[in-house]
Enzyme design. Structure first.
Site, PDB file in Angstrom:
ATOM      1  CG  HIS A   1      37.225  49.141  28.470  1.00 61.11           C
ATOM      2  ND1 HIS A   1      37.521  48.183  29.412  1.00 61.11           N
ATOM      3  CD2 HIS A   1      38.034  50.200  28.751  1.00 61.11           C
ATOM      4  CE1 HIS A   1      38.454  48.631  30.230  1.00 61.11           C
ATOM      5  NE2 HIS A   1      38.787  49.848  29.857  1.00 61.11           N
TER       6      HIS A   1
ATOM      7  CG  ASP B   1      39.113  43.679  32.225  1.00 61.97           C
ATOM      8  OD1 ASP B   1      38.088  44.334  31.954  1.00 61.97           O
ATOM      9  OD2 ASP B   1      39.114  42.697  32.998  1.00 61.97           O
TER      10      ASP B   1
END
Length: 453
Positions: free
Chosen positions: A425, A429
Site C-alpha cells: 500500500h 493504491d
C-alpha cells in the site's frame, strides 16, 4: 606433511557470507581432490564446496546452521606434500559471473519513506506465499560421509536400489531414514518414484521390525531451522514487518477460457500442454503497460521505486525443501507455448535442486498458484522487494444466470475462478489494484484477446 587451509571462496557478486547447510566430511576423514566437503547456502543458491587437495581433514569451520564470512576458514586439511602451510585464495576472480538479462526500460521514482506506525495498521495477509528464497539445501541432519572412504566401501549403499540406481528422496527424508535405521531401497514410493515422508510412515506402520505400531504417537522431535526453511522464515518475517499489505479478490467466469484452452491443446502437436497459468501470465503481461506501478520493486532504505519495463515473472513453486521462486525472464516476449515450456522446465529445476542462481533471482512480479488446492480465495504475502503478487484460485462449477439471447436470462452451469492480488500500500493504491484485476477479468472472459498481438 603440510597443513592446507581452504577458505570460503567468493561464490557470488555481493555475497558477504554463507550458511553451512550440510557437511560431507568431519575431522579425521580422508578426502581426495574434488571430493565434496560441504554445501553452503547464500541468499541466491546452494553451492557445493569441493576439496582442492587430497589429505586428511583436521578442522572444520562450524556446525550445520552456522554462518561464516567469505574468505574465512572453511576446512583445514593435512596434505601429503612437504612444505609450509598453504591457504586457498578467495577465488574472487574465478567466480562465475551471473548470466546477463535482456535490456529493459526502468523508471525510478523517489517516494517518501512512511512511518512505521502506518504499516502496523495495514491489512495483513494471513497465509504463506512466495518469498525470495533460493536453491534447495540439504536437510537439518544430513548424512555425514567421508568422501574418500565412501568410494572404497564394499557394503551395499542404502541410498540405491537392487539395480544400483539411486533412490530418489529429499535430504530431509534421507536424514530421517538414517536416524530410524531404514534402508531406503526397501521403501516403496507411492508416486513419481520419489520416497517421501508419507512413504516412510507407511513403511514404519506395516513393518514388523521394531517400529512403532500404526496409530501410536510419534516421539517429539526438535528440528534446527536451517537452509531454505531459515531463508523462508527470515523473508516472510521481513515482508510482514515492512510491507503494509492489502488484498483484493475478484471472481472471473473462465468457461470460454477453458473451452479455448481445450481447443488449443487438441491441436498443439508436439508443443507443450497448456494449463491455466500461461493464459493468466499472458493476460497479466498484456495489461502491465497500463499499470506499471505493479511491475516494480521498492527500495525501503533509499525510498526509491523502480518500475521495470520487462516482466521478469516469479513463479512460486513448492519443493520438498520449501517454497522457491524461479523466474521467467522477459515473460512479455513469450507466446503461450513458450511460457508453458518455461513453467515446466523451471518448476522441474527447482524441485530437483538444479536451478541456477540467475534463475532464482531478479523477479519483478510474482504469481503463486496452489492448483487444485487453490481454495476459494488466498491472501498471498508479497515477494519483497516486489510490490504485488497475484494468486489464482481453484476453478469451480456453479449455476449462473446468463443472457438467453432474447432479452432474458437462463440458468447455466459455468466455470468460475477467483483471482487474488496482494499489494504494497506504500506504492500501489487500492483503486489501481482493483482496476487491474477488473481488466484481467475482462480479458480472461473474452479470451480471444489473448491471441491478438
Amino acid at each position: 606433511m603440510a597443513k592446507f587451509t581452504f577458505n570460503l571462496p567468493d561464490i557470488g557478486e555481493g555475497i558477504a557470507e554463507a550458511e553451512i547447510v550440510a557437511w560431507h566430511v568431519k575431522p579425521g576423514d580422508r578426502v581426495e581432490e574434488d571430493d565434496q566437503l560441504a554445501d553452503m547456502m547464500t541468499d541466491k543458491a546452494t553451492v557445493e564446496m569441493e576439496s582442492p587437495v587430497s589429505g586428511t581433514v583436521l578442522e572444520v569451520a562450524g556446525e550445520v546452521g552456522d554462518t561464516i564470512a567469505i574468505g574465512s576458514m572453511l576446512v583445514v586439511i593435512e596434505t601429503d606434500a612437504q612444505g609450509d602451510g598453504q591457504t586457498v585464495p578467495s577465488a574472487r576472480d574465478t567466480a562465475p559471473a551471473p548470466a546477463p538479462t535482456a535490456p529493459q526500460v526502468e523508471e525510478r521514482i523517489e517516494v517518501e519513506n512512511p512511518d512505521a506506525s502506518d504499516a502496523d495498521n495495514a491489512i495483513a495477509a494471513e497465509t504463506s506465499a512466495a518469498q525470495s528464497v533460493r536453491d534447495e539445501p540439504a536437510a537439518e541432519a544430513p548424512t555425514s560421509v567421508a568422501a574418500g572412504s565412501a568410494k572404497k566401501a564394499d557394503a551395499p549403499d542404502p541410498a540405491r536400489d537392487q539395480s544400483g540406481a539411486r533412490v530418489l528422496a529429499s535430504p530431509a527424508v534421507r536424514a530421517r531414514a538414517k536416524d530410524l535405521g531404514i534402508d531406503l531401497s526397501q521403501v516403496k514410493p507411492a508416486d513419481e518414484g520419489r520416497v517421501r515422508h508419507s512413504d516412510l510412515d507407511q513403511f514404519i506402520a506395516y513393518s514388523s521390525g521394531g517400529f512403532a505400531p500404526a496409530g501410536s504417537a510419534r516421539a517429539d522431535e526438535q528440528i534446527k531451522v536451517i537452509g531454505l526453511r531459515k531463508r523462508i522464515a527470515q523473508n516472510m518475517a521481513a515482508a510482514k514487518r515492512n510491507i503494509p499489505h492489502f488484498t483484493y479478490v475478484e471472481e472471473c467466469d473462465v468457461t470460454e477460457l477453458e473451452r479455448m484452452r481445450a481447443q488449443l491443446n487438441d491441436g498443439r502437436g508436439d508443443r507443450p500442454k497448456l494449463t491455466m497459468l500461461p493464459l493468466l501470465i499472458t493476460a497479466v503481461c498484456k495489461l502491465i503497460p497500463r499499470y506499471p506501478m505493479l511491475n516494480a520493486r521498492y527500495d525501503d532504505e533509499g525510498g526509491v521505486v523502480t518500475r521495470h519495463g520487462a516482466v521478469h515473472l516469479g513463479m512460486a513453486t513448492q519443493t520438498d525443501g520449501g517454497l522457491m521462486v524461479p523466474v521467467i525472464r522477459n515473460a512479455q516476449a513469450k507466446n503461450l507455448y513458450q511460457l508453458a515450456g518455461e513453467i515446466t522446465r523451471l518448476a522441474a529445476a527447482a524441485r530437483e535442486g538444479s536451478a541456477k542462481s540467475e534463475e532464482l533471482s531478479g523477479s519483478t512480479l510474482t504469481i503463486t498458484s496452489l492448483g487444485p488446492l487453490g481454495g476459494v480465495a488466498t491472501t498471498p504475502v508479497i515477494n519483497r522487494p516486489e510490490v504485488a503478487i497475484i494468486g489464482p484460485n481453484r476453478i469451480v462449477e456453479r449455476p449462473m444466470f446468463v443472457p438467453d439471447g432474447m432479452g432474458g436470462e437462463r440458468i447455466e452451469k459455468r466455470k468460475l475462478m477467483n483471482i487474488s492480488i496482494s499489494c504494497d500500500h506504500r506504492v500501489v493504491d487500492g483503486w489501481d489494484a482493483a482496476s487491474f484485476i477488473q481488466d484481467v477479468k475482462r480479458l480472461l472472459e473474452a479470451p480471444a484477446g489473448l491471441l491478438m498481438p
